[in-house]
Write an enzyme that holds these catalytic residues in place. Structure first.
Site, PDB file in Angstrom:
ATOM      1  N   CYS A   1      22.909 -30.150  95.820  1.00  0.00           N
ATOM      2  CA  CYS A   1      22.891 -31.469  95.166  1.00  0.00           C
ATOM      3  C   CYS A   1      24.143 -32.294  95.450  1.00  0.00           C
ATOM      4  O   CYS A   1      24.132 -33.508  95.263  1.00  0.00           O
ATOM      5  CB  CYS A   1      22.710 -31.311  93.658  1.00  0.00           C
ATOM      6  SG  CYS A   1      21.141 -30.571  93.233  1.00  0.00           S
TER       7      CYS A   1
ATOM      8  N   HIS B   1      24.900 -37.970  89.993  1.00  0.00           N
ATOM      9  CA  HIS B   1      23.776 -37.129  90.406  1.00  0.00           C
ATOM     10  C   HIS B   1      22.792 -37.056  89.246  1.00  0.00           C
ATOM     11  O   HIS B   1      23.196 -36.942  88.087  1.00  0.00           O
ATOM     12  CB  HIS B   1      24.298 -35.732  90.766  1.00  0.00           C
ATOM     13  CG  HIS B   1      23.197 -34.752  91.032  1.00  0.00           C
ATOM     14  ND1 HIS B   1      22.127 -35.047  91.847  1.00  0.00           N
ATOM     15  CD2 HIS B   1      22.992 -33.493  90.572  1.00  0.00           C
ATOM     16  CE1 HIS B   1      21.314 -34.009  91.888  1.00  0.00           C
ATOM     17  NE2 HIS B   1      21.809 -33.055  91.113  1.00  0.00           N
TER      18      HIS B   1
ATOM     19  N   ASN C   1      15.241 -34.673  89.669  1.00  0.00           N
ATOM     20  CA  ASN C   1      16.416 -34.292  90.469  1.00  0.00           C
ATOM     21  C   ASN C   1      15.974 -34.185  91.931  1.00  0.00           C
ATOM     22  O   ASN C   1      15.253 -33.263  92.303  1.00  0.00           O
ATOM     23  CB  ASN C   1      16.953 -32.955  89.948  1.00  0.00           C
ATOM     24  CG  ASN C   1      18.175 -32.471  90.717  1.00  0.00           C
ATOM     25  OD1 ASN C   1      18.536 -33.037  91.751  1.00  0.00           O
ATOM     26  ND2 ASN C   1      18.804 -31.419  90.213  1.00  0.00           N
TER      27      ASN C   1
HETATM   28  N1  ACO Z   1       8.898 -26.267  78.893  1.00  0.00           N
HETATM   29  C1  ACO Z   1       8.988 -25.663  77.698  1.00  0.00           C
HETATM   30  N2  ACO Z   1       9.916 -24.720  77.435  1.00  0.00           N
HETATM   31  C2  ACO Z   1      10.782 -24.404  78.428  1.00  0.00           C
HETATM   32  C3  ACO Z   1      10.714 -25.004  79.685  1.00  0.00           C
HETATM   33  C4  ACO Z   1       9.734 -25.966  79.907  1.00  0.00           C
HETATM   34  N3  ACO Z   1       9.597 -26.625  81.075  1.00  0.00           N
HETATM   35  N4  ACO Z   1      11.703 -24.487  80.459  1.00  0.00           N
HETATM   36  C5  ACO Z   1      12.364 -23.597  79.710  1.00  0.00           C
HETATM   37  N5  ACO Z   1      11.793 -23.536  78.466  1.00  0.00           N
HETATM   38  C6  ACO Z   1      12.186 -22.702  77.347  1.00  0.00           C
HETATM   39  C7  ACO Z   1      12.897 -21.454  77.767  1.00  0.00           C
HETATM   40  O1  ACO Z   1      11.976 -20.456  78.122  1.00  0.00           O
HETATM   41  C8  ACO Z   1      13.670 -21.117  76.530  1.00  0.00           C
HETATM   42  O2  ACO Z   1      12.796 -20.485  75.629  1.00  0.00           O
HETATM   43  P1  ACO Z   1      13.308 -19.262  74.686  1.00  0.00           P
HETATM   44  O3  ACO Z   1      14.386 -19.860  73.840  1.00  0.00           O
HETATM   45  O4  ACO Z   1      12.080 -18.872  73.958  1.00  0.00           O
HETATM   46  O5  ACO Z   1      13.834 -18.250  75.666  1.00  0.00           O
HETATM   47  C9  ACO Z   1      14.010 -22.483  75.916  1.00  0.00           C
HETATM   48  O6  ACO Z   1      13.120 -23.413  76.547  1.00  0.00           O
HETATM   49  C10 ACO Z   1      15.452 -22.920  76.159  1.00  0.00           C
HETATM   50  O7  ACO Z   1      15.788 -22.693  77.520  1.00  0.00           O
HETATM   51  P2  ACO Z   1      17.181 -23.128  78.077  1.00  0.00           P
HETATM   52  O8  ACO Z   1      17.252 -22.771  79.523  1.00  0.00           O
HETATM   53  O9  ACO Z   1      18.272 -22.637  77.170  1.00  0.00           O
HETATM   54  O10 ACO Z   1      17.068 -24.725  77.917  1.00  0.00           O
HETATM   55  P3  ACO Z   1      18.178 -25.817  78.167  1.00  0.00           P
HETATM   56  O11 ACO Z   1      18.335 -26.641  76.974  1.00  0.00           O
HETATM   57  O12 ACO Z   1      19.413 -25.262  78.792  1.00  0.00           O
HETATM   58  O13 ACO Z   1      17.471 -26.743  79.255  1.00  0.00           O
HETATM   59  C11 ACO Z   1      17.575 -27.120  81.620  1.00  0.00           C
HETATM   60  C12 ACO Z   1      17.095 -26.215  80.503  1.00  0.00           C
HETATM   61  C13 ACO Z   1      16.887 -28.445  81.459  1.00  0.00           C
HETATM   62  C14 ACO Z   1      17.199 -26.502  82.941  1.00  0.00           C
HETATM   63  C15 ACO Z   1      19.090 -27.324  81.535  1.00  0.00           C
HETATM   64  O14 ACO Z   1      19.728 -26.096  81.355  1.00  0.00           O
HETATM   65  C16 ACO Z   1      19.686 -27.994  82.757  1.00  0.00           C
HETATM   66  O15 ACO Z   1      19.447 -29.155  83.028  1.00  0.00           O
HETATM   67  N6  ACO Z   1      20.552 -27.296  83.501  1.00  0.00           N
HETATM   68  C17 ACO Z   1      21.309 -27.870  84.591  1.00  0.00           C
HETATM   69  C18 ACO Z   1      20.508 -28.166  85.803  1.00  0.00           C
HETATM   70  C19 ACO Z   1      21.447 -28.727  86.837  1.00  0.00           C
HETATM   71  O16 ACO Z   1      22.363 -29.471  86.536  1.00  0.00           O
HETATM   72  N7  ACO Z   1      21.318 -28.389  88.069  1.00  0.00           N
HETATM   73  C20 ACO Z   1      22.367 -28.855  88.973  1.00  0.00           C
HETATM   74  C21 ACO Z   1      22.042 -29.155  90.213  1.00  0.00           C
HETATM   75  S1  ACO Z   1      20.540 -28.537  90.826  1.00  0.00           S
HETATM   76  C22 ACO Z   1      20.859 -28.052  92.439  1.00  0.00           C
HETATM   77  O17 ACO Z   1      21.965 -27.930  92.856  1.00  0.00           O
HETATM   78  C23 ACO Z   1      19.692 -27.697  93.289  1.00  0.00           C
END
Ligand code: ACO
Length: 342
Positions: free
Chosen positions: A118, A269, A299
């Site tokens: 990214c 980003h 993204n």
């Molecule tokens: N729909 C419903 N529930 C979901 C989904 C979904 N699509 N995805 C995950 N959940 C659930 C999980 O299973 C988890 O359930 P549990 O508590 O029963 O285990 C719950 O939601 C919470 O999961 P988390 O991973 O803790 O959720 P979080 O609030 O962290 O959000 C996310 C997830 C959106 C992916 C976030 O962590 C994020 O944006 N991370 C950074 C991504 C990023 O910046 N990437 C950088 C660059 S990408 C690259 O370089 C290619």
């Protein structure tokens, strides 16, 4: 580095595939809801490349738009850099393919891909800036392009809701001496301790399940499966991204002796609205000064910053003289920024 020239972005362009995939569409494929995706990420929809559309096609469209905006011909382009995680082929580089599709190969300037996930566009912009600064290039095409949806596991709700396809591009040219406009500085970082938090684990040389080494004597090597899918420990990535980007924006302003209040635009980003808001808060900027596309694009990895930049340039938000901060964070981890006097 002895800097002969300051590089300025003289044209921007972008391209999005036609097909839209909404959160409701995805909720028919995996156990998720529009509400969960919107509140956790800010994404409402993303674009999907057509079956026969390759990264080089997206890149070529965006590049043509940027060249038209800059008023340069393919023959003038003497450097083609493509930041991508999803190249058309293992080799040759997508940049070489784009060079051919544009006709820029006639100038026989260098063309190569750059892989920093990214952060790829910011990395590529920094490299091209240094080509221009030293006089090694006079007209650089810097492209971020991805068909990221092709490396998603469409049964994994943790990742498939986040990403989209697209491309953005800029033309970089030397600015006349004494001009205040152009790239003021770029800042790149990486920390390989975090390679496992965000990855597509299958590749070429680590693909040990087949190939000539695994074949029994006298047997032909079994076919290798090259492609894998994106795996992410989202929560840990999230925390590191917020921290890394916070430090990065301070570093960028300090390096130029500028204050947060000097900034006109943040072009971040587009990974997650909550990360964008936290960087804006650190900069004491209101969201009205932040270019946001994550809602419509998801993204798009290396394409996300130049896509957002092009949108804000074309709709007139970014004006000559404005101070624009671009930043990105991604797999590796890699992160980087570019500060530009537009
Ligand atoms: N729909 C419903 N529930 C979901 C989904 C979904 N699509 N995805 C995950 N959940 C659930 C999980 O299973 C988890 O359930 P549990 O508590 O029963 O285990 C719950 O939601 C919470 O999961 P988390 O991973 O803790 O959720 P979080 O609030 O962290 O959000 C996310 C997830 C959106 C992916 C976030 O962590 C994020 O944006 N991370 C950074 C991504 C990023 O910046 N990437 C950088 C660059 S990408 C690259 O370089 C290619």
């Amino acid at each position: 580095m002895r800097r002969l020239n300051r590089a300025r972005i003289t044209g921007t362009g972008s391209y999005l595939p036609e097909r839209r995939l909404t959160n409701d569409d995805i909720s028919k494929m995996v156990d998720t809801t529009d509400e969960w995706i919107r509140t956790r990420t800010g994404v409402c929809e993303r674009r999907l490349a057509a079956e026969d559309e390759l990264t080089s096609d997206l890149a070529t469209h965006a590049a043509r738009n940027a060249m038209e905006a800059a008023g340069v011909t393919a023959q003038q382009v003497d450097l083609v850099l493509v930041a991508t995680t999803t190249p058309d082929m293992i080799f040759p580089s997508t940049a070489s393919i784009v060079q051919k599709k544009l006709g820029a190969n006639l100038s026989q300037g260098p063309a190569f891909d750059l892989q920093a996930v990214c952060s790829g566009f910011i990395y590529a912009l920094s490299v091209a800036d240094q080509f221009i600064a030293t006089g090694a290039a006079k007209c650089a095409l810097v492209i971020g392009a991805e068909t990221f949806t092709r490396i998603l596991d469409w049964t994994d709700r943790n990742t498939c809701v986040l990403f989209g396809d697209g491309a953005g591009a800029v033309v970089l040219q030397p600015e006349p001496e004494g001009s205040e406009r152009g790239i003021l500085s770029t800042h790149l970082h990486a920390d390989g301790d975090y390679v496992d938090l965000l990855k597509v684990p299958t590749g070429v040389s680590n693909n040990l399940k087949g190939g000539v080494n695994a074949a029994q004597a006298g047997e032909p090597p079994p076919p290798r499966q090259i492609l894998g899918y994106t795996e992410m420990r989202g929560n840990e990535v999230f925390k590191k991204a917020v921290m890394g980007l916070g430090q990065l924006v301070d570093e960028t302003l300090a390096a130029n002796g500028l204050e947060k209040s000097d900034l006109d635009w943040l072009v971040p980003h587009q990974a997650n609205m909550r990360i964008i808001k936290s960087t804006a808060k650190r900069l004491k900027m209101g969201l009205e000064n932040v270019v946001v596309t994550v809602d419509r694009h998801g993204n798009t990895s290396a394409a996300s910053v130049p896509l957002a930049l092009d949108e804000a340039v074309r709709d007139g938000r970014i004006q000559p003289g404005h101070l624009v901060l671009m930043e990105a964070f991604g797999g590796g981890f890699t992160w980087g920024s570019a500060l530009v006097r537009w």
